[in-house]
Design an enzyme around this catalytic site. Structure first.
Site, PDB file in Angstrom:
ATOM      1  N   THR A  31      48.282 -70.422  93.400  1.00  0.00           N
ATOM      2  CA  THR A  31      48.026 -69.979  94.767  1.00  0.00           C
ATOM      3  C   THR A  31      46.651 -70.494  95.129  1.00  0.00           C
ATOM      4  OG1 THR A  31      49.338 -67.988  94.383  1.00  0.00           O
ATOM      5  CG2 THR A  31      47.842 -67.888  96.252  1.00  0.00           C
ATOM      6  N   ARG A  43      62.363 -63.558  97.673  1.00  0.00           N
ATOM      7  CA  ARG A  43      61.256 -62.727  97.179  1.00  0.00           C
ATOM      8  C   ARG A  43      59.966 -63.096  97.921  1.00  0.00           C
ATOM      9  NH1 ARG A  43      56.023 -64.074  94.787  1.00  0.00           N
ATOM     10  NH2 ARG A  43      55.372 -62.289  93.576  1.00  0.00           N
ATOM     11  N   VAL A  44      59.269 -62.106  98.395  1.00  0.00           N
ATOM     12  CA  VAL A  44      57.981 -62.347  99.042  1.00  0.00           C
ATOM     13  C   VAL A  44      56.902 -61.692  98.195  1.00  0.00           C
ATOM     14  CG1 VAL A  44      56.589 -61.896 101.096  1.00  0.00           C
ATOM     15  CG2 VAL A  44      59.009 -62.491 101.338  1.00  0.00           C
ATOM     16  N   GLY A  45      55.847 -62.446  97.939  1.00  0.00           N
ATOM     17  CA  GLY A  45      54.761 -61.912  97.115  1.00  0.00           C
ATOM     18  C   GLY A  45      53.593 -61.432  97.949  1.00  0.00           C
ATOM     19  N   ASP A  46      52.487 -61.188  97.264  1.00  0.00           N
ATOM     20  CA  ASP A  46      51.300 -60.632  97.934  1.00  0.00           C
ATOM     21  C   ASP A  46      50.639 -61.617  98.897  1.00  0.00           C
ATOM     22  OD1 ASP A  46      50.602 -62.254  95.746  1.00  0.00           O
ATOM     23  OD2 ASP A  46      48.652 -61.277  95.539  1.00  0.00           O
ATOM     24  N   THR A  85      44.866 -64.122  93.573  1.00  0.00           N
ATOM     25  CA  THR A  85      45.913 -64.925  92.943  1.00  0.00           C
ATOM     26  C   THR A  85      46.356 -64.155  91.706  1.00  0.00           C
ATOM     27  OG1 THR A  85      44.370 -66.166  91.557  1.00  0.00           O
ATOM     28  CG2 THR A  85      44.866 -67.107  93.699  1.00  0.00           C
ATOM     29  N   GLY A  86      47.613 -64.293  91.349  1.00  0.00           N
ATOM     30  CA  GLY A  86      48.101 -63.602  90.148  1.00  0.00           C
ATOM     31  C   GLY A  86      49.382 -62.853  90.435  1.00  0.00           C
ATOM     32  N   GLY A  99      51.723 -60.951  91.985  1.00  0.00           N
ATOM     33  CA  GLY A  99      51.778 -60.473  93.364  1.00  0.00           C
ATOM     34  C   GLY A  99      52.297 -59.052  93.497  1.00  0.00           C
TER      35      GLY A  99
HETATM   36  N1  ASP Z   1      50.224 -64.192  93.844  1.00  0.00           N
HETATM   37  C1  ASP Z   1      51.274 -65.163  93.912  1.00  0.00           C
HETATM   38  C2  ASP Z   1      52.581 -64.456  94.143  1.00  0.00           C
HETATM   39  O1  ASP Z   1      52.802 -63.410  93.577  1.00  0.00           O
HETATM   40  C3  ASP Z   1      51.415 -66.003  92.691  1.00  0.00           C
HETATM   41  C4  ASP Z   1      50.161 -66.536  92.071  1.00  0.00           C
HETATM   42  O2  ASP Z   1      49.068 -66.302  92.527  1.00  0.00           O
HETATM   43  O3  ASP Z   1      50.304 -67.238  91.077  1.00  0.00           O
HETATM   44  O4  ASP Z   1      53.412 -64.998  94.827  1.00  0.00           O
END
Ligand code: ASP
Length: 410
Positions: A253, A281-284, A304-305, A307
């Site tokens: 991200t 799927r929707v992330g953060d 990032t990480g 979500g």
């Molecule tokens: N935060 C992002 C998500 O969950 C993924 C990522 O940062 O690697 O979609």
């Protein structure tokens, strides 16, 4: 009886005048803020940008843009677009790793401090510049968030180019994953039904790095995947990366928070999300308050990480709210990380599979990068990039010492 739009608007105008005379602009709001413990932050001496390592020149270019008076959101988007355009960055835009059906779906959101506006897109297909599209939603519509098919249509109407975002390399990685990879079905790690994978150490014996038994399993899996990649005709140049992406899919991200010397600030986050995710799927990264949050009086933060974990603690908003009442960026970030740990009652057998970095800048230019774990899978300290006149990479402050494990790797 229905109210016409015109009547409605003029009633709104009267209401606004009424509120004005009641004193919303006479300094009482600021006084009330102070009473509630909100700290007033002055503008910084120079612009500050906080983001992740990009491997290109866009951070320096964005900084030069800010020095020349560019808008903070445009500067943030310049950095994000560099990553979105890079087919070798498998965490965003073109070349992003696809969902389990082999389709690249992007999420992004932006917040513009000076106008206090926000925009967001989610599950976006076929359009590369997701963050710019989020800004366009912000500017051209009365909505904050548009998703899926609707946002693709909106993008085309706004002159964005339709293109296939699945590169040949990413497609081969997906094919390898399909043959032998693990997906996101079954109970998630926050479910009472979830069981740690075989060979995982017990919480009380939690080592900093994988156990010998786990290492043996990982090595065996890698060997199997290499052989499979060979049988599938994946060319040697790509084989190692494809195996790595199946076992440790890119988390990346890009989030950018920026403040200029007038104290104006913005934040932007853009991503292709978790690799091999369930379609839709929707992330953060698309969620205002989780993947990005900016308050013109206080600061800006993003993530990032993992979500799903960040959504549950409204991470970026939590951080900005902590800073509002005086926390340093580092302490505010640590508080959000502690909330993630608290959601798991500090159960390390689960927290071990969660990864998180927060990028934070306060209106006065104080900044921090904080991570849940100290190191990445290669044992390298988690880091972030800051530019405040000089660009440098700094180590993140962290909550737990050690390396997060990846559920896909065993
Ligand atoms: N935060 C992002 C998500 O969950 C993924 C990522 O940062 O690697 O979609």
């Amino acid at each position: 009886m229905t109210t016409s739009r015109r009547e409605f608007l003029s009633a709104g105008a009267l209401l606004a005048v009424g509120m004005g005379s009641a004193g919303l602009s006479d300094g009482r709001v600021e006084a009330q803020d102070k009473e509630r413990g909100a700290v007033e932050y002055k503008a910084p001496a120079r612009p500050v940008i906080v983001t992740r390592v990009t491997g290109d020149n866009t951070i320096a270019e964005a900084y030069a843009m800010l020095e020349k008076g560019a808008d903070t959101l445009d500067a943030a988007l310049h950095i994000g677009q560099g990553r979105e355009d890079d087919p070798n960055d498998h965490s965003v835009g073109l070349g992003g790793l696809p969902n389990e059906d082999g389709v690249v779906q992007l999420d992004a959101c932006v917040m513009h401090g000076p106008t206090r506006q926000a925009g967001s897109v989610a599950a976006l297909e076929n359009i590369c510049h997701a963050a710019l599209l989020a800004k366009t939603v912000m500017e051209k519509t009365g909505h904050v968030m548009i998703v899926g098919e609707g946002v693709e249509k909106f993008a085309i109407a706004e002159g964005f180019q339709k293109e296939n975002l699945l590169t040949d390399d990413a497609r081969k990685m997906w094919l390898l994953w399909k043959e032998h990879g693990k997906g996101w079905w079954g109970p998630g790690i926050d479910s009472p039904e979830w069981k740690p994978p075989a060979g995982a150490p017990k919480a009380e014996l939690m080592p900093r790095h994988p156990t010998r038994e786990q290492m043996a399993m990982v090595t065996e899996r890698m060997r199997d995947l290499y052989a499979l990649a060979d049988r599938m005709g994946i060319e040697p140049r790509l084989r190692r990366e494809a195996v790595m992406q199946v076992m440790w899919p890119t988390t990346g991200t890009i989030h950018v928070s920026a403040v200029n010397a007038k104290g104006e600030m913005s934040g932007a986050t853009t991503t292709s999300g978790l690799a091999w995710k369930i379609p839709g799927r929707v992330g953060d990264s698309a969620i205002i308050g989780a993947g990005c949050y900016t308050d013109q009086n206080v600061g800006s933060a993003g993530a990032t990480g993992s979500g799903e974990e960040n959504i549950k603690v409204a991470g970026a908003h939590t951080i900005v709210e902590q800073m509002r009442v005086g926390a340093s960026p580092k302490d505010a970030g640590m508080e959000a990380l502690r909330r993630i740990a608290a959601n798991y009652n500090h159960d390390m057998t689960r927290l071990r599979y969660i990864d998180m970095i927060y990028y934070i800048v306060r209106r006065d230019g104080a900044y921090a990068g904080v991570s849940l774990w100290s190191t990445d899978e290669w044992g390298k300290r988690k880091n972030f990039v800051v530019h405040d006149g000089t660009q440098r990479t700094e180590d993140c402050d962290y909550l737990f010492e050690g390396t997060p494990q990846n559920l896909h790797s065993i």
